[in-house]
Design a protein around this motif. Structure first.
Motif, short mmCIF file in Angstrom:
data_model
loop_
_atom_site.label_atom_id
_atom_site.label_comp_id
_atom_site.label_asym_id
_atom_site.label_seq_id
_atom_site.Cartn_x
_atom_site.Cartn_y
_atom_site.Cartn_z
N SER A 197 1.32 -1.31 -0.18
CA SER A 197 -0.10 -0.22 0.04
C SER A 197 0.65 1.24 0.40
O SER A 197 1.99 1.04 0.70
N GLY A 198 0.51 2.35 -0.31
CA GLY A 198 1.05 3.03 -0.41
C GLY A 198 1.79 3.25 -1.42
O GLY A 198 2.68 4.29 -1.71
N VAL A 199 2.79 3.00 -2.19
CA VAL A 199 3.00 3.36 -3.55
C VAL A 199 2.68 3.36 -4.50
O VAL A 199 1.37 2.96 -5.04
N ASP A 200 3.59 4.21 -5.84
CA ASP A 200 3.53 4.37 -6.87
C ASP A 200 2.35 3.00 -8.06
O ASP A 200 2.16 2.11 -7.54
N HIS A 201 1.39 4.01 -8.51
CA HIS A 201 -0.02 2.93 -9.04
C HIS A 201 1.17 2.37 -10.36
O HIS A 201 0.85 0.85 -10.45
N GLU A 202 1.77 2.79 -11.04
CA GLU A 202 2.98 2.11 -12.00
C GLU A 202 3.54 0.80 -11.33
O GLU A 202 4.26 0.51 -12.18
N GLU A 203 3.81 0.79 -9.72
CA GLU A 203 4.57 -0.16 -9.42
C GLU A 203 4.10 -1.15 -8.86
O GLU A 203 4.91 -2.84 -8.95
N ILE A 204 2.60 -1.09 -8.89
CA ILE A 204 1.74 -2.63 -8.56
C ILE A 204 2.44 -3.36 -9.36
O ILE A 204 1.55 -4.47 -8.75
N PRO A 205 1.98 -3.72 -10.77
CA PRO A 205 1.80 -4.53 -11.64
C PRO A 205 3.35 -5.58 -11.06
O PRO A 205 3.32 -6.67 -11.14
N TYR A 206 4.43 -4.70 -10.63
CA TYR A 206 5.51 -5.61 -10.44
C TYR A 206 5.42 -6.06 -9.05
O TYR A 206 5.34 -7.34 -8.47
N TYR A 207 4.64 -5.72 -7.82
CA TYR A 207 4.28 -6.78 -6.54
C TYR A 207 2.93 -7.71 -6.74
O TYR A 207 3.32 -8.53 -6.84
N MET A 208 2.30 -7.53 -8.30
CA MET A 208 1.64 -8.62 -8.94
C MET A 208 2.28 -9.84 -9.33
O MET A 208 1.87 -10.86 -8.69
N ASN A 209 3.06 -9.20 -10.17
CA ASN A 209 3.85 -10.59 -10.75
C ASN A 209 4.83 -10.95 -10.27
O ASN A 209 5.41 -11.78 -10.14
N ALA A 210 5.50 -10.50 -8.43
CA ALA A 210 6.50 -10.96 -7.75
C ALA A 210 5.59 -12.13 -6.85
O ALA A 210 6.33 -12.79 -6.08
N SER A 211 4.38 -11.87 -7.07
CA SER A 211 3.83 -12.99 -5.63
C SER A 211 2.87 -14.16 -6.70
O SER A 211 3.62 -13.92 -7.97
N ASP A 212 2.61 -15.69 -6.09
CA ASP A 212 1.79 -16.41 -5.66
C ASP A 212 0.37 -16.07 -6.55
O ASP A 212 -0.40 -16.68 -8.18
N VAL A 213 -0.10 -15.29 -5.42
CA VAL A 213 -1.53 -15.08 -5.07
C VAL A 213 -2.32 -13.93 -5.30
O VAL A 213 -0.85 -13.60 -3.77
N LEU A 214 -3.10 -13.20 -6.01
CA LEU A 214 -3.99 -11.81 -4.23
C LEU A 214 -4.55 -13.00 -3.81
O LEU A 214 -5.67 -13.37 -4.26
N LEU A 215 -4.78 -12.25 -2.27
CA LEU A 215 -5.74 -12.44 -1.01
C LEU A 215 -5.93 -11.17 -0.92
O LEU A 215 -6.49 -10.01 -0.58
N VAL A 216 -7.93 -11.62 -1.47
CA VAL A 216 -8.58 -10.65 -1.08
C VAL A 216 -9.58 -10.65 0.34
O VAL A 216 -10.57 -11.71 0.14
N THR A 217 -9.84 -10.58 1.42
CA THR A 217 -10.85 -11.11 2.42
C THR A 217 -10.98 -9.94 3.02
O THR A 217 -12.37 -9.55 4.38
N SER A 218 -11.80 -8.56 2.29
CA SER A 218 -12.92 -7.82 2.18
C SER A 218 -14.01 -8.16 2.54
O SER A 218 -14.64 -9.17 2.29
N SER A 219 -14.61 -7.84 3.47
CA SER A 219 -16.35 -7.84 4.17
C SER A 219 -17.21 -6.94 3.32
O SER A 219 -18.22 -7.53 2.86
N ARG A 220 -16.83 -5.52 2.61
CA ARG A 220 -17.23 -5.09 1.44
C ARG A 220 -16.80 -4.57 0.59
O ARG A 220 -15.70 -4.49 0.72
N GLU A 221 -17.09 -4.52 -0.14
CA GLU A 221 -16.47 -4.01 -1.79
C GLU A 221 -17.89 -4.09 -2.74
O GLU A 221 -18.25 -3.92 -2.67
N SER A 222 -16.99 -2.39 -3.77
CA SER A 222 -17.96 -1.23 -4.75
C SER A 222 -17.14 -2.79 -6.07
O SER A 222 -18.07 -2.95 -6.60
N GLY A 223 -15.70 -3.21 -5.73
CA GLY A 223 -14.95 -3.65 -6.93
C GLY A 223 -15.04 -5.33 -6.93
O GLY A 223 -15.49 -5.98 -6.74
N PRO A 224 -13.70 -5.37 -6.48
CA PRO A 224 -12.35 -3.82 -6.14
C PRO A 224 -11.96 -3.84 -7.52
O PRO A 224 -11.64 -5.68 -8.12
N MET A 225 -11.05 -3.00 -7.97
CA MET A 225 -10.37 -2.85 -9.02
C MET A 225 -9.36 -3.93 -9.64
O MET A 225 -8.79 -4.11 -10.16
N VAL A 226 -8.83 -3.72 -7.78
CA VAL A 226 -7.09 -4.87 -8.34
C VAL A 226 -7.52 -5.96 -8.44
O VAL A 226 -7.03 -7.03 -8.92
#
Length: 320
Positions: A197-226
């Motif tokens: 969190s708190g990093v430039d949006h342009e850097e987020i693809p690198y964090y995603m590709n550095a990961s093996d899975v995206l984990l979303v545990t939100s109780s409520r969302e309108s999207g999420p775009m992530v």
């Protein structure tokens, strides 16, 4: 065509929307609500009063064809000026808010606007007024598959373990980081939980590709775009059944959407062990921003034409 864009605070998907419109020859001026932003909004009524004065001043100084209100809180400001047609786009945390007054403002604004837009089927089912369903797009040139090792080197992650990425500020209660931590601890896999969190949006693809899975545990969302951004990177997703997650990931391999902890844990274990990527980039039809720009421009033209017809019937002088 000149369009005045009203917004609480710009978001990356909003910036992409503006770029798509300008690529199509639409001259956009963006006015944001003054003051600090946190959550849905932390602005005072005084800030919105100042904002309305700024909007009126801008409309007096420049001949705009249309006003586009992006988010339910700025829609009343757009509708309070009687001069130009109004298009309202609801983002989700307005129409789907847990605050009744914000839901009411959003619904009323959608009914009074010359055209209303929502970005997801879940929102479409909640809105009784006439509206267009136009999904937000993702910059698929920015959000793209990148080799994992190159991405980890870019973000400075020195680990050989599979990584579950929690893509939010862990202090935001609605995102439920404690649940994410519990799920990873329960998983029978050598899985590491990391946050961004708190990093430039342009850097987020690198964090995603550095990961093996995206984990979303939100109780409520309108999207999420992530989730769409992860799909564009072919990153597997394990998520609670919130917002448009289930509809977005329908047909995408190696993803799990459930409210049951046991199923979320099973998904984490399988993805961490298997190591396969998802196929969201090839599967999801509405990822890109091109279709968004084309459809918005069509809505603009129809809203201007509709207001012109109505005003001529009423004997009002109106030119664009």
């Amino acid at each position: 065509m000149k369009v005045l864009q009203l917004v609480t605070s710009p978001r990356p998907f909003f910036d992409q929307q503006i770029a798509a419109l300008e690529d199509r020859g639409v001259d956009c001026t963006v006015l944001s609500v003054p003051g600090a932003h946190e959550g849905d909004s932390s602005r005072s009524p005084t800030a919105y009063a100042r904002y309305y004065a700024e909007v009126l001043s801008e409309l007096r100084s420049t001949e705009y064809d249309l006003v586009h209100a992006n988010y339910g809180l700025v829609a009343p400001v757009a509708l309070a000026q009687p001069i130009r047609p109004v298009v309202t786009t609801l983002w989700g945390t307005d129409l789907m808010s847990d605050r009744g007054w914000l839901r009411s403002i959003s619904r009323l604004s959608a009914r009074r606007a010359d055209a209303a837009i929502v970005p997801s089927p879940a929102m479409s089912r909640e809105l009784e007024a006439d509206h267009e369903l136009i999904p937000f797009g993702v910059d698929t040139d920015l959000f793209r598959p990148i080799p994992r090792e190159a991405a980890r080197e870019r973000v400075g992650w020195e680990t050989d373990r599979p990584v579950a990425l929690f893509p939010y500020d862990r202090t935001r209660s609605v995102k439920d980081f404690p649940r994410a931590r519990r799920l990873v601890e329960r998983a029978d896999a050598d899985l590491e939980l990391r946050t961004v969190s708190g990093v430039d949006h342009e850097e987020i693809p690198y964090y995603m590709n550095a990961s093996d899975v995206l984990l979303v545990t939100s109780s409520r969302e309108s999207g999420p775009m992530v989730v769409k951004e992860a799909a564009a990177c072919n990153l597997p997703v394990v998520s609670t059944d919130v917002g448009f997650v289930r509809e977005t990931l329908e047909g995408v391999a190696n993803c799990v959407v459930s409210d049951a902890d046991s199923e979320l844990v099973d998904g984490l274990e399988r993805i961490a062990t298997d190591g396969s990527r998802a196929n969201g980039r090839e599967t999801i039809d509405d990822l890109g921003v091109d279709a968004l720009g084309d459809r918005l421009l069509d809505v603009y033209r129809r809203a201007i034409g509709r207001r012109g017809v109505d005003d001529r019937k009423a004997g009002v002088s109106y030119g664009v």
